[in-house]
Every structure is written in C-alpha cells, then in structure tokens.
Motif scaffolding. Structure first.
Motif, PDB file in Angstrom:
ATOM      1  N   GLU A 170       0.815  -1.164  -0.005  1.00  0.00           N
ATOM      2  CA  GLU A 170       0.036   0.026   0.113  1.00  0.00           C
ATOM      3  C   GLU A 170       0.932   1.196  -0.011  1.00  0.00           C
ATOM      4  N   THR A 171       1.861   1.264   0.696  1.00  0.00           N
ATOM      5  CA  THR A 171       2.838   2.246   0.949  1.00  0.00           C
ATOM      6  C   THR A 171       3.587   2.571  -0.551  1.00  0.00           C
ATOM      7  N   LEU A 172       4.154   1.395  -0.803  1.00  0.00           N
ATOM      8  CA  LEU A 172       4.832   1.540  -2.306  1.00  0.00           C
ATOM      9  C   LEU A 172       3.907   2.093  -3.180  1.00  0.00           C
ATOM     10  N   THR A 173       2.621   1.602  -3.395  1.00  0.00           N
ATOM     11  CA  THR A 173       1.693   2.117  -4.455  1.00  0.00           C
ATOM     12  C   THR A 173       1.567   3.751  -4.448  1.00  0.00           C
ATOM     13  N   ASP A 174       1.294   4.150  -3.113  1.00  0.00           N
ATOM     14  CA  ASP A 174       1.354   5.599  -2.770  1.00  0.00           C
ATOM     15  C   ASP A 174       2.546   6.425  -3.163  1.00  0.00           C
ATOM     16  N   ILE A 175       3.679   5.750  -3.070  1.00  0.00           N
ATOM     17  CA  ILE A 175       5.002   6.459  -3.224  1.00  0.00           C
ATOM     18  C   ILE A 175       5.052   6.434  -4.979  1.00  0.00           C
ATOM     19  N   LEU A 176       4.840   5.415  -5.560  1.00  0.00           N
ATOM     20  CA  LEU A 176       5.108   5.226  -6.948  1.00  0.00           C
ATOM     21  C   LEU A 176       4.057   6.028  -7.804  1.00  0.00           C
ATOM     22  N   GLU A 177       2.612   6.165  -7.217  1.00  0.00           N
ATOM     23  CA  GLU A 177       1.714   6.935  -7.832  1.00  0.00           C
ATOM     24  C   GLU A 177       2.074   8.344  -7.813  1.00  0.00           C
ATOM     25  N   ARG A 178       2.512   8.817  -6.750  1.00  0.00           N
ATOM     26  CA  ARG A 178       3.014  10.420  -6.714  1.00  0.00           C
ATOM     27  C   ARG A 178       4.144  10.506  -7.198  1.00  0.00           C
ATOM     28  N   ALA A 179       5.083   9.628  -7.491  1.00  0.00           N
ATOM     29  CA  ALA A 179       6.096   9.858  -8.399  1.00  0.00           C
ATOM     30  C   ALA A 179       5.869  10.031 -10.007  1.00  0.00           C
ATOM     31  N   ILE A 180       4.920   9.194 -10.319  1.00  0.00           N
ATOM     32  CA  ILE A 180       4.245   9.416 -11.712  1.00  0.00           C
ATOM     33  C   ILE A 180       3.556  10.560 -11.770  1.00  0.00           C
ATOM     34  N   LEU A 181       2.826  10.969 -10.921  1.00  0.00           N
ATOM     35  CA  LEU A 181       2.215  12.680 -11.116  1.00  0.00           C
ATOM     36  C   LEU A 181       3.377  13.567 -10.925  1.00  0.00           C
ATOM     37  N   LEU A 182       4.513  13.460 -10.323  1.00  0.00           N
ATOM     38  CA  LEU A 182       5.517  14.597 -10.487  1.00  0.00           C
ATOM     39  C   LEU A 182       6.304  14.610 -11.835  1.00  0.00           C
ATOM     40  N   CYS A 183       6.275  13.269 -12.345  1.00  0.00           N
ATOM     41  CA  CYS A 183       6.764  13.254 -13.742  1.00  0.00           C
ATOM     42  C   CYS A 183       5.971  13.892 -14.563  1.00  0.00           C
ATOM     43  N   LEU A 184       4.461  13.714 -14.697  1.00  0.00           N
ATOM     44  CA  LEU A 184       3.740  14.235 -15.543  1.00  0.00           C
ATOM     45  C   LEU A 184       3.089  15.778 -15.217  1.00  0.00           C
ATOM     46  N   ASN A 185       3.598  16.263 -13.970  1.00  0.00           N
ATOM     47  CA  ASN A 185       3.593  17.787 -13.873  1.00  0.00           C
ATOM     48  C   ASN A 185       4.716  18.397 -14.182  1.00  0.00           C
ATOM     49  N   ASN A 186       5.908  17.727 -14.680  1.00  0.00           N
ATOM     50  CA  ASN A 186       7.084  18.461 -14.731  1.00  0.00           C
ATOM     51  C   ASN A 186       7.380  18.373 -16.376  1.00  0.00           C
ATOM     52  N   ASP A 187       6.884  19.551 -16.888  1.00  0.00           N
ATOM     53  CA  ASP A 187       6.799  19.739 -18.336  1.00  0.00           C
ATOM     54  C   ASP A 187       8.074  20.188 -18.865  1.00  0.00           C
ATOM     55  N   LEU A 188       8.542  19.908 -20.337  1.00  0.00           N
ATOM     56  CA  LEU A 188       9.711  20.523 -20.910  1.00  0.00           C
ATOM     57  C   LEU A 188       9.337  21.948 -21.221  1.00  0.00           C
ATOM     58  N   GLN A 189      10.302  22.829 -20.959  1.00  0.00           N
ATOM     59  CA  GLN A 189      10.211  24.203 -21.277  1.00  0.00           C
ATOM     60  C   GLN A 189      11.604  24.414 -22.310  1.00  0.00           C
ATOM     61  N   LEU A 190      10.912  25.419 -23.238  1.00  0.00           N
ATOM     62  CA  LEU A 190      11.894  25.871 -24.069  1.00  0.00           C
ATOM     63  C   LEU A 190      12.788  26.768 -23.739  1.00  0.00           C
ATOM     64  N   PRO A 191      14.265  26.842 -23.765  1.00  0.00           N
ATOM     65  CA  PRO A 191      15.004  27.994 -23.348  1.00  0.00           C
ATOM     66  C   PRO A 191      14.643  29.395 -24.080  1.00  0.00           C
ATOM     67  N   PRO A 192      15.317  30.524 -23.949  1.00  0.00           N
ATOM     68  CA  PRO A 192      15.178  31.627 -24.764  1.00  0.00           C
ATOM     69  C   PRO A 192      15.866  31.380 -25.985  1.00  0.00           C
ATOM     70  N   TYR A 193      15.085  31.938 -26.940  1.00  0.00           N
ATOM     71  CA  TYR A 193      15.653  31.390 -28.312  1.00  0.00           C
ATOM     72  C   TYR A 193      16.992  32.100 -28.577  1.00  0.00           C
ATOM     73  N   ALA A 194      17.235  33.370 -27.845  1.00  0.00           N
ATOM     74  CA  ALA A 194      18.760  33.962 -27.948  1.00  0.00           C
ATOM     75  C   ALA A 194      19.936  32.813 -27.458  1.00  0.00           C
ATOM     76  N   GLN A 195      19.374  32.214 -26.732  1.00  0.00           N
ATOM     77  CA  GLN A 195      20.502  31.311 -25.977  1.00  0.00           C
ATOM     78  C   GLN A 195      20.875  30.016 -27.046  1.00  0.00           C
ATOM     79  N   VAL A 196      19.903  29.730 -27.925  1.00  0.00           N
ATOM     80  CA  VAL A 196      20.337  28.476 -28.820  1.00  0.00           C
ATOM     81  C   VAL A 196      20.485  28.854 -30.077  1.00  0.00           C
ATOM     82  N   LYS A 197      20.257  30.156 -30.598  1.00  0.00           N
ATOM     83  CA  LYS A 197      20.431  30.628 -31.804  1.00  0.00           C
ATOM     84  C   LYS A 197      21.804  30.300 -32.664  1.00  0.00           C
ATOM     85  N   ASP A 198      22.806  30.438 -31.886  1.00  0.00           N
ATOM     86  CA  ASP A 198      24.053  30.382 -32.478  1.00  0.00           C
ATOM     87  C   ASP A 198      24.576  28.885 -32.277  1.00  0.00           C
TER      88      ASP A 198
END
Length: 232
Positions: A170-198
């Motif tokens: 039961e405890t492991l289920t809670d830990i793993l489900e919370r871990a999955i939610l953390l993964c889903l809530n952590n989205d990729l973010q584009l860096p500023p264009y100026a940092q990658v244009k060159d």
C-alpha cells in the motif's frame, strides 16, 4: 601473538556487527524492490486498460531491463526504478542519529537504497546519453524494513520519520503513484531563443548524429557551447 589474536577477534566482531547486518539489509531491499516492481507492473496494467480506450496512441507499458532496474513508460515519460547493490550509512551529523529509534540501536541507520528517476522516453529510445533526468525520490530501507523517503514535492515530507512503519504494498503504491504525478507535472520548457540561435556546423552535425537535441526534463535543450558558457 596476543596482539594478533586481539586483531583477529576484532575482525570477527566487525563481521558480526556489520557484514551480517548488511547482508540482512540487502535481502530486505531485494524483497522491497521486488514488491515495488510488482506494484509498478500492476499500475502499468491498470493505466493501459483504463486509458487505452480513450487514446490508444498513448503508450503505457512496464518492463524489467535487468536484475536491478525496471521502468514504466507512460506517453513521453519514463519512470525508472533501480536498486543499488550496496548498503549505505548516513553522513556523520545527520539528524537520523538524534532519533531515539537509532540511538537505541545504531545499526538501524544502515540502509539499502531504491531510486526513482524520471527521464524522457525518447532519451532512452534514441540513446541520447547527454540527456538529463531527475531523481524524483529515493527509498531507504533498514534491517527491520523500516524506511524513509527523500524526494520531490510531497515525497520530501510524507515519509520522513524513520522507524514509524514497515514498508508494504500500500505504501509503495502511494509512493509510485505520487512519483508518476511528479513526472507528469514536470513539463519540458523551451530555453530563450537567444540562448540557442548560434550553433556551429560541427555542433549541429553532432546533435543530429545523436538523434536530436540534448534534452532534459528541467532544461528543455541546450547547445554544448551554451552549457560550457553557463559553467564558466
């Protein structure tokens, strides 16, 4: 001769007080890891069954990659479950040594470790070795199967009291489900264009040879020159 016997007796005492205990903790950690893999597999089956009807294009599957590692893929994310084969103690001065639980028996502080890492599924698929993941949490298990969890979000405080409970499904289920939610809530973010244009031609060719831009869940993507500049 007497001194030699004294040294030898100390070795025997150390084997009894450390080696045997560490072997016991290792066996406990193996059992907890096996249970965690079972929970992750069951979670994958439930997610696949409940969500594939809504959108069959979203992949959800579980697999064991080796004796000490398993992974759950859900859409573009991968939650990697891994067990370290060694046993650890906390650094001197850690608050764990001030608890009445550990003070009563100092060997209770020795723990096996199970890690939960989040990587992009494409990082694994395309073997992008430069990609960065995130340690979502780690589960520490002692000789009594008592545990604590160190991690992100709620996993940083929900299971922080050592000695309260024995870890179970039961405890492991809670830990793993919370871990999955953390993964889903952590989205990729584009860096500023100026940092990658060159970018140099060599960098561009190296990037495409590695099947895409170096990418991490927190960083978006960065060219090598940008990474070097940030580290200077």
């Amino acid at each position: 001769m007497e001194e030699e016997n004294s040294n030898y007796n100390q070795i025997l005492e150390k084997l009894e007080s450390k080696a045997s205990i560490k072997q016991e903790i290792y066996r406990n950690t193996v059992e907890v890891f096996a249970l965690a893999k079972k929970v992750l597999s069951k979670t994958a089956s439930r997610l696949h069954q409940d969500y594939s009807v809504k959108d069959p294009s979203v992949e959800v599957f579980y697999r064991e990659t080796n004796q000490f590692e398993a992974e759950l893929k859900f859409s573009g994310d991968m939650l990697m479950l891994s067990m370290h084969s060694n046993i650890f103690n906390f650094e001197p001065g850690h608050s764990i040594f001030q608890t009445s639980y550990v003070k009563a028996d100092p060997t209770l502080s020795y723990c096996g470790v199970i890690y939960l890492h989040n990587f992009l599924a494409d990082s694994i698929k395309y073997n992008r070795l430069a990609d960065e993941g995130m340690l979502v949490a780690r589960i520490l298990v002692n000789k009594e199967k008592r545990f604590i969890v160190e991690g992100e979000g709620a996993l940083g405080f929900l299971y922080e009291v050592f000695g309260d409970d024995v870890i179970n499904e039961e405890t492991l289920t809670d830990i793993l489900e919370r871990a999955i939610l953390l993964c889903l809530n952590n989205d990729l973010q584009l860096p500023p264009y100026a940092q990658v244009k060159d970018v140099t031609l060599h960098q561009k060719q190296s990037i495409m040879a590695a099947s895409g831009y170096p990418t991490g869940k927190r960083l978006g993507y960065q060219f090598k020159s940008e990474t070097q500049q940030n580290n200077q």
